[in-house]
Write a protein that holds these residues in place. Structure first.
Motif, short mmCIF file in Angstrom:
data_model
loop_
_atom_site.label_atom_id
_atom_site.label_comp_id
_atom_site.label_asym_id
_atom_site.label_seq_id
_atom_site.Cartn_x
_atom_site.Cartn_y
_atom_site.Cartn_z
N ILE A 4 7.63 -4.24 1.18
CA ILE A 4 7.15 -3.47 0.03
C ILE A 4 6.45 -4.38 -0.97
O ILE A 4 5.36 -4.06 -1.48
CB ILE A 4 8.32 -2.72 -0.64
CG1 ILE A 4 8.81 -1.60 0.29
CG2 ILE A 4 7.90 -2.14 -2.00
CD1 ILE A 4 10.14 -0.99 -0.13
N THR A 16 9.27 0.35 -5.50
CA THR A 16 8.03 1.01 -5.06
C THR A 16 7.46 1.87 -6.18
O THR A 16 6.26 1.81 -6.47
CB THR A 16 8.29 1.87 -3.81
OG1 THR A 16 8.79 1.04 -2.76
CG2 THR A 16 7.01 2.55 -3.34
N SER A 66 1.95 4.84 -5.76
CA SER A 66 3.23 4.71 -5.06
C SER A 66 3.91 6.06 -4.91
O SER A 66 3.98 6.86 -5.85
CB SER A 66 4.13 3.74 -5.81
OG SER A 66 4.28 4.13 -7.17
#
Length: 297
Positions: free
Chosen positions: A91, A140, A150
């Motif tokens: 991520i 995120t 996101s």
């Protein structure tokens, strides 16, 4: 749009890829083996060989794409901490590449444990300290402040369908082994569920429609009572069905016992409105009654 998909040959992502292609996107799918690569190619996607530990390869693929769907994950429950650490590294790598571009980054999370004593909604924000995957989802979402579109999709614990090897398959295997299909207590506690093809259409729609910092719920059924699940497993395997006390759940089911005993009603009302998402495929009970879980994997 060119979309890079991790876990492209996996249970959910292999339903996402065709949806993205049908929507007119190009897809580059990550594959860590020749067998996975063949499956990704058969779906109609281009193949990038590699795995989640190849951060440089992941960065390069993201840089050459218009968006990323990150569904790859190591679901070996004996390596949960390492899997979450790898997921966070991936991520972070995608976030570095996509920062300032307004390109989408969609990741997977779950709905279990979001709320106690009430129906969970997309507005629920659990404490990031509760679990590493919760922290990864929060990280995120925070990328929205860095110019990344996101998106976090919280999936039902049961993403079902023909070929499912997840929680419901485990429950059927336990019933086969024990000679009885059991539920905990009165069996009124509920599990959310979604068919994998409905989950695939949700993810593809999210890439096109969801804005930065969006949480979505992939739950077609708000909650299926565990007693009904046990009864359907009993029908499919021709086994008796019985209740077991809560203090025997681990002894009977193993580590999955507390999860099956949890009460986790979860709505997807906001998701449906935002994406105009209308699940159309079988319910969990319909798939159980279709016999998809009646034979050993």
């Amino acid at each position: 749009m060119r979309v890079f998909v991790t876990g492209a040959s996996g249970w959910i992502a292999s339903a996402v890829v065709p949806e993205l292609l049908t929507a007119g996107h190009q897809v580059l799918g990550l594959a860590r083996s020749d067998a996975a690569a063949a499956k990704v190619a058969a779906l109609g996607a281009d193949v990038q060989h590699g795995d989640l530990n190849d951060l440089e390869g992941l960065r390069a693929a993201a840089a050459a794409s218009d968006g990323v769907v990150h569904l790859g994950y190591n679901h070996d429950f004996s390596q949960m901490s390492a899997a979450a650490d790898t997921d966070r590294s991936v991520i972070d790598a995608f976030g570095e590449v996509l920062a300032g571009s307004d390109r989408p980054l969609l990741i997977a999370s779950g709905v279990l444990g979001l709320a106690n004593g009430r129906t969970a909604t997309e507005d629920d924000r659990p404490d990031a300290a509760a679990h590493p995957r919760v922290a990864n989802a929060a990280a995120t979402l925070a990328l929205a402040d860095r110019g990344v579109r996101s998106i976090v999709v919280r999936f039902a614990p049961t993403v079902h369908g023909e070929g499912d090897y997840g929680f419901t398959r485990m429950l059927a295997g336990i019933a086969r082994e024990k000679g009885v299909s059991a539920y905990v207590g009165d069996g009124a506690n509920v599990w959310p569920a979604v068919h994998r093809l409905d989950a695939g259409s949700l993810v593809a729609g999210a890439i096109d429609r969801a804005s930065a910092g969006t949480i979505l719920h992939a739950t077609a059924e708000e909650g299926v009572p565990s007693r009904e699940i046990a009864e359907a497993i009993g029908r499919s395997l021709d086994l008796p069905v019985k209740s077991i006390p809560a203090d025997q759940a681990v002894g009977h089911f193993g580590w999955i016992g507390p999860i099956f005993a949890a009460d986790s009603p979860t709505t997807s009302e906001k998701t449906r409105r935002l994406l105009d998402w209308h699940p159309t495929h079988n319910t969990l009970i319909e798939d159980l009654d279709a016999g998809y879980y009646s034979s050993p994997r």
